[in-house]
Write an enzyme that holds these catalytic residues in place. Structure first.
Site, PDB file in Angstrom:
ATOM      1  N   TYR A   1      14.994   5.981   1.834  1.00  0.00           N
ATOM      2  CA  TYR A   1      15.152   5.120   2.996  1.00  0.00           C
ATOM      3  C   TYR A   1      16.597   5.052   3.484  1.00  0.00           C
ATOM      4  O   TYR A   1      16.858   4.705   4.635  1.00  0.00           O
ATOM      5  CB  TYR A   1      14.666   3.704   2.692  1.00  0.00           C
ATOM      6  CG  TYR A   1      13.162   3.574   2.475  1.00  0.00           C
ATOM      7  CD1 TYR A   1      12.313   4.647   2.697  1.00  0.00           C
ATOM      8  CD2 TYR A   1      12.617   2.386   2.049  1.00  0.00           C
ATOM      9  CE1 TYR A   1      10.954   4.525   2.493  1.00  0.00           C
ATOM     10  CE2 TYR A   1      11.250   2.251   1.844  1.00  0.00           C
ATOM     11  CZ  TYR A   1      10.427   3.332   2.065  1.00  0.00           C
ATOM     12  OH  TYR A   1       9.073   3.212   1.864  1.00  0.00           O
TER      13      TYR A   1
ATOM     14  N   LYS B   1       8.962  10.700 -10.685  1.00  0.00           N
ATOM     15  CA  LYS B   1       8.239  11.956 -10.461  1.00  0.00           C
ATOM     16  C   LYS B   1       9.126  13.094 -10.984  1.00  0.00           C
ATOM     17  O   LYS B   1       9.435  14.052 -10.283  1.00  0.00           O
ATOM     18  CB  LYS B   1       7.932  12.113  -8.961  1.00  0.00           C
ATOM     19  CG  LYS B   1       6.973  13.269  -8.632  1.00  0.00           C
ATOM     20  CD  LYS B   1       5.598  13.105  -9.223  1.00  0.00           C
ATOM     21  CE  LYS B   1       4.681  14.245  -8.774  1.00  0.00           C
ATOM     22  NZ  LYS B   1       3.397  14.248  -9.491  1.00  0.00           N
TER      23      LYS B   1
ATOM     24  N   ASP C   1       2.104   9.276  -9.569  1.00  0.00           N
ATOM     25  CA  ASP C   1       0.692   9.466  -9.221  1.00  0.00           C
ATOM     26  C   ASP C   1      -0.215   8.867 -10.289  1.00  0.00           C
ATOM     27  O   ASP C   1      -1.236   8.239  -9.976  1.00  0.00           O
ATOM     28  CB  ASP C   1       0.375  10.944  -8.976  1.00  0.00           C
ATOM     29  CG  ASP C   1       1.038  11.876  -9.967  1.00  0.00           C
ATOM     30  OD1 ASP C   1       1.804  11.409 -10.835  1.00  0.00           O
ATOM     31  OD2 ASP C   1       0.796  13.097  -9.885  1.00  0.00           O
TER      32      ASP C   1
ATOM     33  N   ASP D   1       7.740   0.626  -2.955  1.00  0.00           N
ATOM     34  CA  ASP D   1       7.132   0.149  -1.718  1.00  0.00           C
ATOM     35  C   ASP D   1       5.626   0.398  -1.751  1.00  0.00           C
ATOM     36  O   ASP D   1       4.811  -0.496  -1.472  1.00  0.00           O
ATOM     37  CB  ASP D   1       7.779   0.881  -0.537  1.00  0.00           C
ATOM     38  CG  ASP D   1       7.443   0.252   0.803  1.00  0.00           C
ATOM     39  OD1 ASP D   1       6.689  -0.735   0.842  1.00  0.00           O
ATOM     40  OD2 ASP D   1       7.930   0.758   1.826  1.00  0.00           O
TER      41      ASP D   1
ATOM     42  N   ASP E   1       2.427  -2.506  -2.704  1.00  0.00           N
ATOM     43  CA  ASP E   1       1.381  -2.773  -1.718  1.00  0.00           C
ATOM     44  C   ASP E   1       0.004  -2.471  -2.301  1.00  0.00           C
ATOM     45  O   ASP E   1      -0.965  -3.202  -2.049  1.00  0.00           O
ATOM     46  CB  ASP E   1       1.609  -1.942  -0.454  1.00  0.00           C
ATOM     47  CG  ASP E   1       2.652  -2.561   0.476  1.00  0.00           C
ATOM     48  OD1 ASP E   1       3.308  -3.534   0.043  1.00  0.00           O
ATOM     49  OD2 ASP E   1       2.811  -2.091   1.606  1.00  0.00           O
TER      50      ASP E   1
END
Length: 365
Positions: free
Chosen positions: A142, A192, A224, A248, A252
């Protein structure tokens, strides 16, 4: 009576509605501790753009930095979707986080027993879930540079950069380990590393910090797999620490364990600064209808008491009022189901019940 100064940024959509409920609750509970709430309300996001042509002004940022404690509603709406990236409401949020230096975002995922049936998952899977997601907030993709759009052989392409330094990873990791010490003493670091170079740096940096906390159990999980495990067996997690993008998405996803994203508060911390906001968006489709769920905003006010004011009794009172409301069957529209003992309640009714509970607690003490 001592004074507590905060900045409120109600923002867009349902932001002003839920923020006002949170402020009313905060004012009530602080008065019970002989503290007077002094609130500076300022425009932010789309509402700020409409007034000043910018989603946040330098003057507003400066006020937030001087006050150090900020309660935010929500930003965004379809009327601003076509603005350039630096004019969109979301740009204000990224800038505020960066300017305040709030690098650690704490998102508690707690399944109230009264709401175990509100989730789309089986009750036996989610009941008892109590997770704290610690998300790095001011680095990663970001904020990484370069970021640009260009063209190659007539084919447009875009670049975003996921960048993390050792110091960025380790400061947020220490927050995760410190909070784990107050909980079940388990940290799961999500990355990851089988694909991303930045994740290999992340894992190496986390391992170095873990040596400072021999009393805390550390595990690692690829993002994942973590996404799958959150749905398969959420109770296996205590504290999750991860980067900006992964945090993020995972937080959620985890909101669905609680029945609605409207239940999730957050605290963003860095140095003496604290930014508190519900995880949900501005929900422009229901703005002004009086049916928004204010509980995430109210729970964010509890986190404000805990982390910025060091007022744990006040935080617990607010959380107890939320729990009592749910146990008595009151439900905002986003978590309402037609079950015996439940009552559909609008934003005002939720607010009144919370304030009544807080006053009853004060009278009983």
């Amino acid at each position: 009576m001592s004074e507590v100064k905060i900045v409120a940024l109600p923002g867009d959509g349902i932001g002003p509605e839920v923020t006002q409920v949170a402020l009313d609750v905060l004012e009530t509970v602080l008065e019970q501790h002989d503290l007077k709430l002094n609130v500076t309300k300022l425009p932010f996001g789309g509402t700020c753009y409409e007034e000043f042509g910018e989603p946040v002004t330098d003057e507003i940022l400066q006020t937030c930095k001087e006050t150090k404690v900020v309660l935010l509603g929500a930003v965004g709406g379809p009327q601003w979707d076509d603005l350039s990236a630096n004019k969109r409401p979301e740009a204000a949020l990224l800038k505020l986080r960066s300017e305040l230096g709030v690098f650690a975002n704490l998102r508690p995922i707690f399944v109230h027993s009264a709401l175990a049936g509100a989730s789309t998952l089986k009750e036996e899977v989610i009941e008892g879930t109590d997770i704290l997601i610690v998300r790095e907030l001011t680095g990663g993709v970001y904020f990484g540079k370069p970021r640009f759009t260009s063209e190659e052989n007539g084919d447009p392409f875009s670049v975003d950069t996921m960048k993390y330094s050792r110091s960025e990873v380790q400061r947020v990791t220490r927050i995760a380990f410190e909070t784990a010490r107050l909980r079940d003493k388990r940290v799961c670091s999500v990355d990851k590393m089988n694909v991303l170079e930045s994740s290999r740096m992340w894992r190496k940096s986390v391992l170095e910090v873990a040596e400072e906390y021999p009393d805390v159990e550390l595990s690692h999980m690829l993002v994942d797999n973590a996404a799958m495990q959150l749905i398969r067996n959420p109770k296996q997690f205590d504290v999750i620490v991860t980067g900006n993008l992964f945090g993020d998405i995972l937080s959620d996803e985890a909101s669905m364990l609680t029945g609605s994203i409207g239940m999730l508060p957050s605290a963003s911390l860095g140095g003496e600064n604290g930014l508190y906001e519900p995880v949900h968006g501005s929900a422009p489709d229901i703005a002004g209808k009086g049916i928004a769920n204010p509980l995430a905003a109210v729970a964010s006010a509890a986190l404000l008491c805990r982390y910025s004011l060091d007022l744990e009794p006040a935080a617990k009172k607010i959380e107890s009022a939320i729990l009592q409301l749910l146990e008595e069957g009151y439900r905002p529209a986003d978590i309402y189901t037609e079950e015996p003992g439940t009552k559909l309640a609008n934003t005002g009714e939720i607010s009144n019940q919370l304030l009544t509970s807080l006053n009853e607690m004060a009278d009983a003490s």
